[in-house]
Design a protein around this motif. Structure first.
Motif, PDB file in Angstrom:
ATOM      1  N   ARG A  62     -19.480 -42.123 -46.619  1.00  0.00           N
ATOM      2  CA  ARG A  62     -20.923 -42.045 -46.817  1.00  0.00           C
ATOM      3  C   ARG A  62     -21.454 -40.906 -45.934  1.00  0.00           C
ATOM      4  O   ARG A  62     -21.306 -40.934 -44.719  1.00  0.00           O
ATOM      5  N   TYR A  63     -22.078 -39.918 -46.566  1.00  0.00           N
ATOM      6  CA  TYR A  63     -22.652 -38.802 -45.811  1.00  0.00           C
ATOM      7  C   TYR A  63     -23.936 -39.201 -45.093  1.00  0.00           C
ATOM      8  O   TYR A  63     -24.390 -38.473 -44.207  1.00  0.00           O
ATOM      9  N   ALA A  64     -24.551 -40.292 -45.497  1.00  0.00           N
ATOM     10  CA  ALA A  64     -25.817 -40.743 -44.914  1.00  0.00           C
ATOM     11  C   ALA A  64     -26.873 -39.642 -45.055  1.00  0.00           C
ATOM     12  O   ALA A  64     -27.040 -39.070 -46.118  1.00  0.00           O
ATOM     13  N   TYR A 162     -38.552 -39.961 -48.174  1.00  0.00           N
ATOM     14  CA  TYR A 162     -37.541 -39.697 -49.201  1.00  0.00           C
ATOM     15  C   TYR A 162     -37.494 -40.843 -50.215  1.00  0.00           C
ATOM     16  O   TYR A 162     -37.339 -40.620 -51.423  1.00  0.00           O
ATOM     17  N   ARG A 163     -37.631 -42.049 -49.731  1.00  0.00           N
ATOM     18  CA  ARG A 163     -37.666 -43.205 -50.627  1.00  0.00           C
ATOM     19  C   ARG A 163     -38.856 -43.088 -51.593  1.00  0.00           C
ATOM     20  O   ARG A 163     -38.727 -43.342 -52.795  1.00  0.00           O
ATOM     21  N   LEU A 164     -40.012 -42.709 -51.071  1.00  0.00           N
ATOM     22  CA  LEU A 164     -41.205 -42.632 -51.904  1.00  0.00           C
ATOM     23  C   LEU A 164     -41.117 -41.492 -52.920  1.00  0.00           C
ATOM     24  O   LEU A 164     -41.479 -41.666 -54.088  1.00  0.00           O
ATOM     25  N   VAL A 165     -40.641 -40.340 -52.484  1.00  0.00           N
ATOM     26  CA  VAL A 165     -40.541 -39.215 -53.412  1.00  0.00           C
ATOM     27  C   VAL A 165     -39.481 -39.487 -54.478  1.00  0.00           C
ATOM     28  O   VAL A 165     -39.662 -39.122 -55.651  1.00  0.00           O
ATOM     29  N   PRO A 194     -24.672 -44.069 -54.731  1.00  0.00           N
ATOM     30  CA  PRO A 194     -24.921 -45.475 -55.057  1.00  0.00           C
ATOM     31  C   PRO A 194     -26.264 -45.946 -54.504  1.00  0.00           C
ATOM     32  O   PRO A 194     -26.739 -45.443 -53.493  1.00  0.00           O
ATOM     33  N   ASP A 195     -26.842 -46.939 -55.175  1.00  0.00           N
ATOM     34  CA  ASP A 195     -28.136 -47.461 -54.757  1.00  0.00           C
ATOM     35  C   ASP A 195     -28.030 -48.414 -53.578  1.00  0.00           C
ATOM     36  O   ASP A 195     -28.911 -48.449 -52.710  1.00  0.00           O
ATOM     37  N   VAL A 196     -26.978 -49.232 -53.567  1.00  0.00           N
ATOM     38  CA  VAL A 196     -26.824 -50.244 -52.525  1.00  0.00           C
ATOM     39  C   VAL A 196     -25.420 -50.175 -51.957  1.00  0.00           C
ATOM     40  O   VAL A 196     -24.497 -49.633 -52.572  1.00  0.00           O
ATOM     41  N   TRP A 197     -25.246 -50.751 -50.779  1.00  0.00           N
ATOM     42  CA  TRP A 197     -23.983 -50.685 -50.041  1.00  0.00           C
ATOM     43  C   TRP A 197     -22.825 -51.249 -50.853  1.00  0.00           C
ATOM     44  O   TRP A 197     -21.704 -50.737 -50.796  1.00  0.00           O
ATOM     45  N   ASN A 198     -23.076 -52.314 -51.608  1.00  0.00           N
ATOM     46  CA  ASN A 198     -21.993 -53.007 -52.300  1.00  0.00           C
ATOM     47  C   ASN A 198     -21.647 -52.422 -53.662  1.00  0.00           C
ATOM     48  O   ASN A 198     -20.763 -52.945 -54.350  1.00  0.00           O
ATOM     49  N   ASP A 199     -22.323 -51.355 -54.082  1.00  0.00           N
ATOM     50  CA  ASP A 199     -21.929 -50.678 -55.317  1.00  0.00           C
ATOM     51  C   ASP A 199     -20.527 -50.089 -55.157  1.00  0.00           C
ATOM     52  O   ASP A 199     -20.170 -49.562 -54.090  1.00  0.00           O
ATOM     53  N   LEU A 222     -29.796 -52.749 -46.636  1.00  0.00           N
ATOM     54  CA  LEU A 222     -30.948 -51.995 -47.121  1.00  0.00           C
ATOM     55  C   LEU A 222     -30.605 -51.213 -48.385  1.00  0.00           C
ATOM     56  O   LEU A 222     -29.571 -50.544 -48.450  1.00  0.00           O
ATOM     57  N   HIS A 223     -31.487 -51.290 -49.394  1.00  0.00           N
ATOM     58  CA  HIS A 223     -31.356 -50.377 -50.533  1.00  0.00           C
ATOM     59  C   HIS A 223     -31.372 -48.958 -49.976  1.00  0.00           C
ATOM     60  O   HIS A 223     -32.264 -48.585 -49.213  1.00  0.00           O
ATOM     61  N   ILE A 224     -30.392 -48.136 -50.333  1.00  0.00           N
ATOM     62  CA  ILE A 224     -30.122 -46.927 -49.562  1.00  0.00           C
ATOM     63  C   ILE A 224     -31.140 -45.823 -49.823  1.00  0.00           C
ATOM     64  O   ILE A 224     -31.638 -45.199 -48.898  1.00  0.00           O
ATOM     65  N   SER A 225     -31.471 -45.519 -51.058  1.00  0.00           N
ATOM     66  CA  SER A 225     -32.390 -44.455 -51.454  1.00  0.00           C
ATOM     67  C   SER A 225     -31.778 -43.076 -51.212  1.00  0.00           C
ATOM     68  O   SER A 225     -30.752 -42.928 -50.533  1.00  0.00           O
ATOM     69  N   ALA A 226     -32.447 -42.067 -51.732  1.00  0.00           N
ATOM     70  CA  ALA A 226     -31.962 -40.687 -51.609  1.00  0.00           C
ATOM     71  C   ALA A 226     -32.151 -40.113 -50.214  1.00  0.00           C
ATOM     72  O   ALA A 226     -31.903 -38.930 -49.995  1.00  0.00           O
TER      73      ALA A 226
END
Length: 500
Positions: A62-64, A162-165, A194-199, A222-226
């Motif tokens: 995960r690049y985070a 970033y989540r909002l945009v 992926p959207d979530v950690w468990n995807d 947490l839902h990860i978001s872009a």
């Protein structure tokens, strides 16, 4: 004339740190590259403690927050859908003021004052492991009526913009996962988002953190978001960054736009651009960015002048990717490393009013629980040389003055306090609650009920330490009046509670 590149010195400098990744521990990869290709690749440790398979340049992590510049490239690619000058409320009508008036550009360049959702959840007592969904998080943000500070007046890292945009673009039919897969393919890279950690993600290696006794698997709900969803290998990130620096086709001029300084409200320039921050070595600036998820660390640092750069990825919590990349670039170009400073007197400090506090330990300054190493400047000043957490301070007698986040600050030493909060119960409009009992704050229920001592700072301010898996957070409790208080972290300064 382009600088001479000393790749052997760069490889030797980074190897001094990567050699610490032992064969039976999580590890990582470091790549040095230029326009001709990969100049060296160093790998250490393992990608999986169950199989003990060695970590390689093809190991997927995960690049985070390294994601951020790629998402901003998507924003720039869709001027028909969104503009940096647009108000968030123009696209998200459910947002309330003052959040609605924050512009898209400020939401992305860390000057918007938007409270970070993950730190808000911590202040409501929700663990890093608590699962959350995008729709519910959007509803939570839409209920907020306070910023961390007026937009454009400070710099403080937050993922919420970033989540909002991303939500704006998704409502218009544009999805980051599709965008980055297509663009990466043209750069000979392989990414997912992926959207979530468990995807499920093809080839993704586990991340790990150390408890002090043993390594454990990381996780996050947490839902990860872009703001941090991108996954890939060290090699894929390298290929992408080389294409970005070449600037051909759809990528023409993109790196320059992403890394350009942006103005604050008073006209001063901010070294954090659109998902890229500037790092200084000697008299030169280098664009780059890091990423941190529980159990994963990443960093890249570029020199567009020589078309060279460094990529660091790791599946262990304790990796300092910035330090590795900076050492490599300094050795490559024969530039001096900044000198850590101990000019500030060790101790705990607090602002004359409000929740701002500061701790100095050697060359590390902690402001509202955000740590930065500070470096020598002239006339007693020290600086973090960080565009995402700019700090410039000096001693003024026993006090500390200067700026944090480009905002003026004055801190006084904390003196011994006898102040205590009376036993009481407090509730949040979000349904969270805690108790004050005999000088402690008590949060949670049953086996996750935590009892944390309060350290008084004076004038209705207290510090307490919250432990949450791989994270340790020091929170300021700031009593606003007899019946109202706020809990404050660097990225979330607006979570309020009321007495029952």
């Amino acid at each position: 004339m382009p600088a001479m590149l000393n790749w052997s010195a760069a490889a030797e400098a980074t190897k001094s740190l990567t050699d610490q990744w032992k064969a039976n521990e999580p590890g990582g990869a470091v790549i040095g590259f230029d326009a001709e290709g990969i100049r060296f690749a160093q790998c250490g440790g393992v990608e999986n403690l169950n199989t003990l398979a060695p970590f390689s340049c093809h190991s997927v992590v995960r690049y985070a927050s390294v994601t951020k510049h790629a998402f901003c490239a998507m924003v720039l690619a869709h001027p028909d859908l969104i503009s940096l000058e647009d108000r968030l409320g123009d696209h998200l009508p459910e947002l309330q003021e003052p959040l609605a008036s924050v512009t898209v550009g400020r939401a992305l360049d860390m000057s918007g004052g938007l409270p970070d959702v993950r730190e808000c959840l911590s202040l409501l007592g929700l663990s890093v492991y608590t699962e959350t969904q995008a729709k519910d998080l959007m509803s939570f943000v839409a209920r907020q009526t306070r910023l961390n500070y007026p937009a454009g007046t400070e710099i403080s890292y937050s993922n919420t913009g970033y989540r909002l945009v991303e939500t704006v673009l998704e409502r218009k039919g544009a999805f980051f996962r599709d965008f980055i897969r297509e663009l990466a393919h043209s750069a000979d890279a392989s990414f997912d988002a992926p959207d979530v950690w468990n995807d499920a993600v093809a080839g993704l290696v586990p991340g790990y953190w150390h408890t002090g006794e043993k390594w454990q698997l990381s996780a996050a709900g947490l839902h990860i978001s872009a703001s941090g969803s991108l996954t890939g290998s060290a090699e894929s990130l390298t290929n992408w960054l080389r294409a970005l620096m070449r600037g051909e086709g759809r990528l023409a001029g993109v790196l320059e736009k992403l890394s350009a300084n942006r103005p604050m409200a008073d006209g001063r320039m901010n070294g954090y651009g659109l998902g890229i921050r500037q790092s200084r070595l000697g008299d030169r600036l280098f664009p780059g960015h890091g990423g941190s998820h529980p159990g994963y660390k990443s960093y890249f640092l570029l020199d567009p002048e020589t078309q060279s750069g460094f990529v660091v990825v790791s599946n262990r919590e304790d990796t300092n990717g910035y330090r590795i990349a900076l050492l490599g670039m300094a050795a490559l170009l024969d530039l001096p490393l900044p000198t850590p400073s101990t000019a500030l007197q060790d101790g705990l400090y607090v602002s004359e009013s409000g929740p701002d506090w500061l701790e100095v330990k050697g060359s590390v300054v902690t402001s509202l629980d955000a740590d930065e190493t500070v470096y020598e400047e002239s006339n007693g000043w020290v600086s973090s040389q960080s565009a995402s957490q700019p700090v410039r301070l000096k001693m003024d007698g026993d006090n500390i003055i200067g700026e944090v986040g480009h905002a003026p600050r004055r801190y006084l030493p904390v003196t011994p306090q006898t102040e205590t909060m009376p036993n009481s119960q407090w509730v949040s409009p979000e349904g969270a609650r805690f108790d004050i009992e005999d000088g402690h704050i008590v949060m949670g229920v049953g086996p996750v009920r935590h009892r944390m001592p309060l350290k008084p700072l004076g004038d209705g301010r207290y510090l307490f330490t919250l432990y949450d898996g791989p994270w340790t957070k020091r929170v300021c409790l700031h009593q606003l009046n007899e019946n109202r208080l706020q809990l404050v972290l660097n990225r979330a300064r607006m979570i309020e509670y009321f007495s029952r």
